[in-house]
Design an enzyme around this catalytic site. Structure first.
Site, mmCIF file in Angstrom:
data_model
loop_
_atom_site.group_PDB
_atom_site.id
_atom_site.type_symbol
_atom_site.label_atom_id
_atom_site.label_comp_id
_atom_site.label_asym_id
_atom_site.label_seq_id
_atom_site.Cartn_x
_atom_site.Cartn_y
_atom_site.Cartn_z
ATOM 1 N N SER A 76 39.432 43.144 35.391
ATOM 2 C CA SER A 76 38.410 43.610 36.206
ATOM 3 C C SER A 76 38.614 44.644 37.041
ATOM 4 C CB SER A 76 37.996 42.230 36.937
ATOM 5 O OG SER A 76 37.428 41.124 36.140
ATOM 6 N N THR A 77 39.798 45.014 37.358
ATOM 7 C CA THR A 77 39.934 46.122 37.910
ATOM 8 C C THR A 77 39.138 47.459 37.391
ATOM 9 O OG1 THR A 77 42.080 46.945 37.132
ATOM 10 C CG2 THR A 77 42.061 45.453 39.155
#
Length: 609
Positions: free
Chosen positions: A291-292
């Site tokens: 998700s970064t």
């Protein structure tokens, strides 16, 4: 008897004379050839017959941190050699040396019973071993002083510094990459030999040698490196992770303040560790960012104008089909605003944003942020990661890449990309060496190198505000630092099972990348843990490490905070040196206990002495 005619006698005498003259000329020619044409070769051969030249490796240059604190240095040590023809009691000497130096008798016997005029027994021994050998008083055993590499801080920054071999040549890390600068020219030791090739007793003489190698001054801060390693190792142990990586970087310049991996090793004894411990995983290991990577998608969408920050997206109550594959959120969501997609880390929201961009534009921004190529950091072994060209994407690829799958990145790439968001949109090359110098005089210096403008300053500002919301209201709450605004993003990426080639349950890389203060970032931090146990979300295992590191180093960097106490920090030997502000008093006092500083806590708003 008939007399020989006079003219025949004269002829014979002339023939003999000319013959003698010719022989004399040949002899003179031969002597001239030997004396003139072969003089250099024969002289060298004679030198080899009665002299032996040993090469003793020179002291390497010293490695310092940014404040001139020594990270790698040289110490003088003894090396033990033997002159086998001169050893009188070889059996007794074999037994004595084997006991002192803990060597195998068979190997030692082979050396001491050889016909060689000189053999090394063991190089760079301990002072205790050298003293014991000196007491043997055998003229066939001697000691030579050599330079040995020494790392006084032991494990600190080990994977970044690297180490050297027995010949003082760099083998890993900075020691390898900058070996041609730090390695001085060797010193030669002359041993005299007699006609039988036996080394004559007496002191060895030295030929002139060049100065030691050049020194390195790093961007690394020893104190910040210590804090980062301390907190990273504690969390790896607490979560039973396979390993962890943490990096601290100045977002505007690309200077690396700290780079840590754990488990680590002691470079003074590097051979006692498995080679996997030597790896600098911050640059050599790739992982799916999870998700970064949604931040990269969001940055591209804002820059291209395909979304507005006040726009709403329907998150399909947690399930969405992409290319025939159902992708789910970690919990069901309905309508989410653009900032909420990042705050709540919605997979479906990120995919819908990526679909608006299209695969060509998404790929372009991925490459512009530096993924798929080396950052160019001055460390050996960096890999470029992996991002396939759009023509090789499947129907599901745009959805997978939007949530940080089907792409391989390195920690240094990820923190460099986040630093671009923090600094106004400019991608900057990371580096760890500030300058190279000799005896305090700068030989070569390195400065920040901007690569390109990836996004506009306005988009950078919008993203910083949104990422601040991730920490204040979203999945990154545990990254918060009292007194400072923090912006960042959590990541929890499933790992591929090498056997089934599918994502494995329970095996993830948990990460958090962020910067602070959010409005004027002074530092970017990355924390990643491989296969932690228990609550394995990036927001639960990586974000707290970010917080603990930041709350200790922000006062040290003299970054003022609001509504907190002020710490006045100064060396014990000086009435004043530097000031710092903010943070938790117990944490900061713990940090200053390591650094050579004394801390005094004053009420907020107090005047500093």
């Amino acid at each position: 008897m008939q007399a020989v005619p006079h003219h025949e006698i004269v002829t014979r005498m002339l023939v003999v004379a000319w013959g003698l003259l010719l022989c004399l000329l040949v002899l003179i020619g031969r002597l001239g050839y030997i004396q003139i044409w072969q003089h250099r070769d024969l002289t060298a051969q004679a030198e080899r017959q009665y002299r032996k030249v040993l090469v003793v490796h020179p002291p390497r240059g010293t490695i310092y941190d940014r404040h001139q604190k020594i990270l790698a240095m040289n110490i003088d040590t003894d090396s033990i050699y033997a002159r086998p023809p001169q050893i009188e009691k070889k059996a007794a000497m074999t037994q004595a040396l084997a006991s002192i130096l803990r060597l195998r008798r068979g190997e030692l016997r082979q050396k001491l019973y050889s016909n060689k005029p000189f053999v090394w027994i063991r190089r760079k021994v301990s002072p205790q071993e050298a003293a014991a050998v000196k007491r043997l008083t055998d003229r066939g055993i001697g000691l030579l002083r050599e330079s040995k590499r020494y790392y006084p801080k032991r494990e600190l920054a080990a994977s970044l510094l690297g180490f050297v071999g027995m010949d003082n040549r760099g083998l890993e890390g900075l020691e390898l990459l900058y070996d041609r600068y730090m390695y001085g020219r060797p010193r030669r030791i002359i041993l005299e030999k007699d006609a039988r090739g036996r080394t004559l007793p007496g002191e060895a003489s030295s030929l002139p040698s060049s100065p030691q190698g050049l020194d390195l001054i790093l961007t690394i801060d020893e104190n910040i490196q210590y804090v980062v390693e301390k907190e990273l190792s504690a969390q790896v142990k607490a979560t039973q992770a396979r390993y962890g990586v943490a990096i601290a970087m100045v977002p505007h310049s690309g200077e690396i303040l700290a780079m840590a991996t754990y488990p680590t090793f002691n470079p003074n004894r590097f051979r006692k560790y498995h080679p996997s411990r030597w790896r600098n995983r911050a640059i050599t290991d790739g992982f799916e960012p999870g998700s970064t990577f949604k931040v990269i998608v969001a940055a591209a969408a804002l820059q291209e104008g395909v979304v507005r920050t006040d726009e709403q997206f329907f998150a399909e109550q947690g399930a969405f089909a992409v290319g025939g594959v159902i992708i789910r959120d970690h919990k069901p969501f309905g309508w989410l605003s653009f900032p909420q997609i990042l705050e709540q880390s919605s997979n479906i929201g990120a995919i819908k944003i990526a679909q608006r961009l299209g695969k060509e534009r998404l790929y372009t921004y991925i490459r512009r942020f530096g993924f798929g190529e080396k950052t160019g950091i001055d460390l050996p072994g960096e890999i470029p990661g992996l991002i396939r060209k759009p023509r090789h994407w499947s129907r599901v690829s745009i959805g997978a890449i939007a949530i940080g799958q089907e792409i391989l990145v390195t920690p240094i790439q990820l923190i460099t990309a986040f630093s671009a968001i923090a600094n106004g949109g400019k991608l900057v090359k990371p580096y760890v060496v500030q300058r190279i110098q000799r005896e305090g005089q700068v030989v070569r210096s390195f400065s920040p190198q901007p690569i390109r403008q990836v996004i506009s300053p306005a988009v950078s500002q919008e993203l910083r505000t949104i990422l601040q919301g991730v920490v204040e209201r979203g999945t990154g709450k545990l990254a918060a630092v009292d007194g400072y605004t923090v912006a960042g993003k959590t990541g929890t990426a499933q790992k591929i099972d090498p056997q089934s080639k599918t994502y494995a349950r329970g095996k993830v890389v948990a990460s958090f990348v962020g910067f602070l203060p959010a409005d004027h970032p002074r530092i970017t931090l990355l924390v990643a843990l491989d296969e932690p146990k228990g609550r394995v979300w990036g927001g639960t295992v990586a974000a707290p490490v970010f917080s603990r590191i930041a709350r200790q180093i922000m006062p040290y960097l003299q970054v003022p905070a609001q509504n907190t106490a002020v710490v006045w920090a100064h060396p014990a030997s000086s009435p004043r040196s530097q000031e710092a502000a903010g943070g938790d008093t117990s944490q900061a006092t713990s940090f200053f206990a390591y650094a050579p500083l004394q801390a005094e806590w004053l009420p907020a708003g107090s005047d500093l002495p």
